[in-house]
Design a protein around this motif. Structure first.
Motif, PDB file in Angstrom:
ATOM      1  N   PRO A   1       0.826  -1.211   0.000  1.00 14.76           N
ATOM      2  CA  PRO A   1       0.000   0.000   0.000  1.00 14.76           C
ATOM      3  C   PRO A   1       0.857   1.257   0.000  1.00 14.76           C
ATOM      4  N   PRO A   2       0.257   2.413  -0.260  1.00 16.42           N
ATOM      5  CA  PRO A   2       1.034   3.659  -0.271  1.00 16.42           C
ATOM      6  C   PRO A   2       1.615   3.975   1.104  1.00 16.42           C
ATOM      7  N   GLY A   3       2.766   4.663   1.103  1.00 13.56           N
ATOM      8  CA  GLY A   3       3.317   5.203   2.328  1.00 13.56           C
ATOM      9  C   GLY A   3       3.932   4.208   3.281  1.00 13.56           C
ATOM     10  N   VAL A   4       4.416   3.066   2.766  1.00 17.34           N
ATOM     11  CA  VAL A   4       5.024   2.069   3.662  1.00 17.34           C
ATOM     12  C   VAL A   4       6.527   1.968   3.467  1.00 17.34           C
ATOM     13  N   GLY A   5       7.097   2.808   2.581  1.00 15.38           N
ATOM     14  CA  GLY A   5       8.550   2.867   2.480  1.00 15.38           C
ATOM     15  C   GLY A   5       9.163   2.198   1.278  1.00 15.38           C
ATOM     16  N   LYS A   6       8.425   2.041   0.181  1.00 10.34           N
ATOM     17  CA  LYS A   6       8.966   1.367  -1.001  1.00 10.34           C
ATOM     18  C   LYS A   6      10.102   2.192  -1.629  1.00 10.34           C
ATOM     19  N   THR A   7       9.822   3.471  -1.882  1.00 11.91           N
ATOM     20  CA  THR A   7      10.846   4.341  -2.487  1.00 11.91           C
ATOM     21  C   THR A   7      12.030   4.515  -1.551  1.00 11.91           C
ATOM     22  N   THR A   8      11.745   4.721  -0.278  1.00 10.39           N
ATOM     23  CA  THR A   8      12.814   4.901   0.709  1.00 10.39           C
ATOM     24  C   THR A   8      13.732   3.690   0.759  1.00 10.39           C
ATOM     25  N   LEU A   9      13.153   2.505   0.742  1.00 12.36           N
ATOM     26  CA  LEU A   9      13.954   1.283   0.805  1.00 12.36           C
ATOM     27  C   LEU A   9      14.871   1.173  -0.409  1.00 12.36           C
ATOM     28  N   ALA A  10      14.356   1.511  -1.589  1.00 17.95           N
ATOM     29  CA  ALA A  10      15.174   1.451  -2.797  1.00 17.95           C
ATOM     30  C   ALA A  10      16.353   2.416  -2.698  1.00 17.95           C
ATOM     31  N   GLN A  11      16.111   3.630  -2.199  1.00 13.52           N
ATOM     32  CA  GLN A  11      17.187   4.621  -2.068  1.00 13.52           C
ATOM     33  C   GLN A  11      18.232   4.186  -1.049  1.00 13.52           C
ATOM     34  N   ILE A  12      17.781   3.601   0.044  1.00  9.56           N
ATOM     35  CA  ILE A  12      18.717   3.123   1.071  1.00  9.56           C
ATOM     36  C   ILE A  12      19.605   2.023   0.518  1.00  9.56           C
ATOM     37  N   ILE A  13      19.019   1.115  -0.271  1.00  7.30           N
ATOM     38  CA  ILE A  13      19.790   0.011  -0.846  1.00  7.30           C
ATOM     39  C   ILE A  13      20.872   0.558  -1.774  1.00  7.30           C
ATOM     40  N   ALA A  14      20.497   1.526  -2.612  1.00  9.35           N
ATOM     41  CA  ALA A  14      21.478   2.109  -3.534  1.00  9.35           C
ATOM     42  C   ALA A  14      22.618   2.774  -2.777  1.00  9.35           C
ATOM     43  N   GLN A  15      22.269   3.488  -1.708  1.00  4.69           N
ATOM     44  CA  GLN A  15      23.292   4.170  -0.911  1.00  4.69           C
ATOM     45  C   GLN A  15      24.177   3.157  -0.193  1.00  4.69           C
ATOM     46  N   ARG A  16      23.564   2.102   0.297  1.00  7.29           N
ATOM     47  CA  ARG A  16      24.307   1.072   1.038  1.00  7.29           C
ATOM     48  C   ARG A  16      25.306   0.356   0.117  1.00  7.29           C
ATOM     49  N   LEU A  17      24.886   0.120  -1.130  1.00  8.35           N
ATOM     50  CA  LEU A  17      25.751  -0.596  -2.073  1.00  8.35           C
ATOM     51  C   LEU A  17      26.691   0.346  -2.813  1.00  8.35           C
ATOM     52  N   GLU A  18      26.499   1.662  -2.611  1.00 13.46           N
ATOM     53  CA  GLU A  18      27.326   2.669  -3.274  1.00 13.46           C
ATOM     54  C   GLU A  18      27.338   2.461  -4.782  1.00 13.46           C
ATOM     55  N   THR A  19      26.146   2.336  -5.350  1.00 14.70           N
ATOM     56  CA  THR A  19      25.995   2.109  -6.784  1.00 14.70           C
ATOM     57  C   THR A  19      25.142   3.214  -7.379  1.00 14.70           C
ATOM     58  N   PRO A  20      25.325   3.563  -8.658  1.00 13.15           N
ATOM     59  CA  PRO A  20      24.492   4.595  -9.289  1.00 13.15           C
ATOM     60  C   PRO A  20      23.009   4.255  -9.189  1.00 13.15           C
ATOM     61  N   PHE A  21      22.201   5.272  -9.008  1.00 13.22           N
ATOM     62  CA  PHE A  21      20.769   5.088  -8.777  1.00 13.22           C
ATOM     63  C   PHE A  21      20.004   5.927  -9.790  1.00 13.22           C
ATOM     64  N   PHE A  22      19.206   5.264 -10.623  1.00 16.55           N
ATOM     65  CA  PHE A  22      18.399   5.950 -11.628  1.00 16.55           C
ATOM     66  C   PHE A  22      16.920   5.748 -11.297  1.00 16.55           C
TER      67      PHE A  22
END
Length: 411
Positions: free
Chosen positions: A46-67
């Protein structure tokens, strides 16, 4: 100034609230992140449960380009351009760039097709986010190349933790003295949506002139009545209303079923979303008690697709009333669930020789099809014989699943 929800967006996995079944210690997604290698996956919830946030955290954690692409505004050309950029950003033996697609269910078939090659070759790691069932909205070849993770609405403890973090850690809110004296109303209106929860809190604080603010249920209700657009009514209690709708059909209450359907309509729900639930209900809850129910539900879905809205509400309402008033039988639903569980427990058991196909002489010589009894050669078009794998036969005619005797002429 950024909205409160954006200011409080977690940047680290340690600050992420909820979804312990996925990102808690030892959970499947957490293990994948900790390993430094993440396969493509789709987040459904459902909306507002952290889908976008989780994707951004994963990219930052792996230090990989994020599009990032939005399915609402992007076309096939945009997809190809991003894939080309991702390919040029890929370094030897490094993790694949992450391509995050929000509302991936809105991508057309051609747009989804354009992702297949890049996902399969590992050019990009796809992370899709959707509020709709991917089985209906994502093409099968793409779905087969991705893991599917289901996110849940935030629980009360999660929401309270988020509220406490907001009033004690946000740079703006902590300038004022905010007491959360009562929280039932704000939790109820949020519907498990963290973004909505923080938007409501932001609205309440902005409406107060002093620095001492006491949040009560009455205050929340008054403020939301004064400004009904302060939160997303289109998603209000989304899954609870869908649940009430289905259970009203199952419980043979057409008035209640129509009421909950009206709630979804007025909330701006996609008519095809409602129609799909009607088809599912016809198969799951009415089932063999009235096979015509599934035909009518499918006809209603087809009518909604062809004639559009608002006229589509009429055949949809007819189907809902018909289903609610129909006799109920979930035996097929329960039987297939038991069969699937049995297969998971027993694995790939061999097909008995007499049931095997024998298109060649070699197969016939090996005994394929030998001893098979053709039911139409017998009286009543029925003859007893073994149809289950040998390992699952508990007596001469029965397996571990219900197998009621058939009579000649039955469908």
């Amino acid at each position: 100034m950024e909205p409160l929800a954006e200011r409080l967006r977690p940047r680290r996995l340690e600050d992420y609230i909820g979804q312990e079944h996925l990102v808690g210690e030892g959970a499947v997604l957490r293990r994948m992140i900790d390993s430094g290698r993440v396969a493509s996956f789709i987040l459904w919830g459902p909306p507002g449960v952290g889908k976008t946030t989780l994707a951004q955290i994963i990219a930052q954690r792996l230090e990989t380009p994020f599009f990032t692409l939005s399915a609402v505004t992007s076309g096939v050309k945009d997809v190809r351009e991003v894939i080309e950029r991702a390919q040029s950003n890929r370094f030897f033996n490094s993790a694949s760039p992450i391509l995050f697609i929000d509302e991936i269910h809105r991508f057309s078939k051609s747009q989804q097709d354009s992702l297949l090659g890049a996902v399969e070759k590992g050019t990009v790691t796809l992370i899709g986010a959707t509020t709709e069932n991917p089985s209906f909205e994502v093409i099968r070849p793409l779905l087969s190349r991705c893991q599917l993770y289901v996110l849940k609405s935030l629980e009360k403890a999660d929401l309270l933790k988020l509220l406490h973090r907001a009033v004690t850690e946000d740079v703006e809110l902590k300038k004022r003295h905010i007491e959360l004296r009562e929280t039932d109303a704000i939790l109820r209106y949020s519907g498990g949506d963290a973004r909505k929860l923080l938007n409501i809190l932001d609205l309440i604080v902005a409406a107060e002139s002093g620095d001492d603010i006491v949040v009560t249920d009455k205050m929340v209700e008054e403020r939301l009545q004064e400004n009904p657009l302060a939160y997303d009514k289109g998603g209000e209690m989304h899954y609870d209303i869908v649940s009430a709708f289905i259970k009203s059909i199952r419980g043979s209450d057409p008035d209640a079923a129509l009421y909950w359907m009206a709630r979804m309509i007025e909330g701006g729900e996609d008519p095809k979303f409602i129609a799909r639930r009607v088809v599912i209900s016809a198969a799951e809850d009415i089932g063999l008690a009235n096979p015509n129910a599934l035909l009518l539900a499918n006809a209603a879905f087809d009518a909604v697709t062809k004639i559009g809205w608002p006229e589509g509400r009429i055949p949809l309402a007819e189907a809902v009333v018909y289903l609610a008033r129909s006799k109920k039988d979930n035996s097929a639903y329960k039987a297939i669930n038991r069969a699937i569980e049995l297969v998971r427990q027993t694995g790939n058991l061999p097909v008995p020789l007499h049931l095997r196909n024998a298109p060649t002489q070699l197969m016939k010589d090996l005994g394929y099809g030998d001893g098979y009894k053709y039911p139409h050669d017998y009286e009543g078009h029925y003859v007893k014989q073994q149809y289950m794998p040998d390992e699952l036969v508990t007596d001469s005619t029965q397996g571990p699943l219900p197998n009621p005797p058939r009579k000649g002429g039955d469908a």
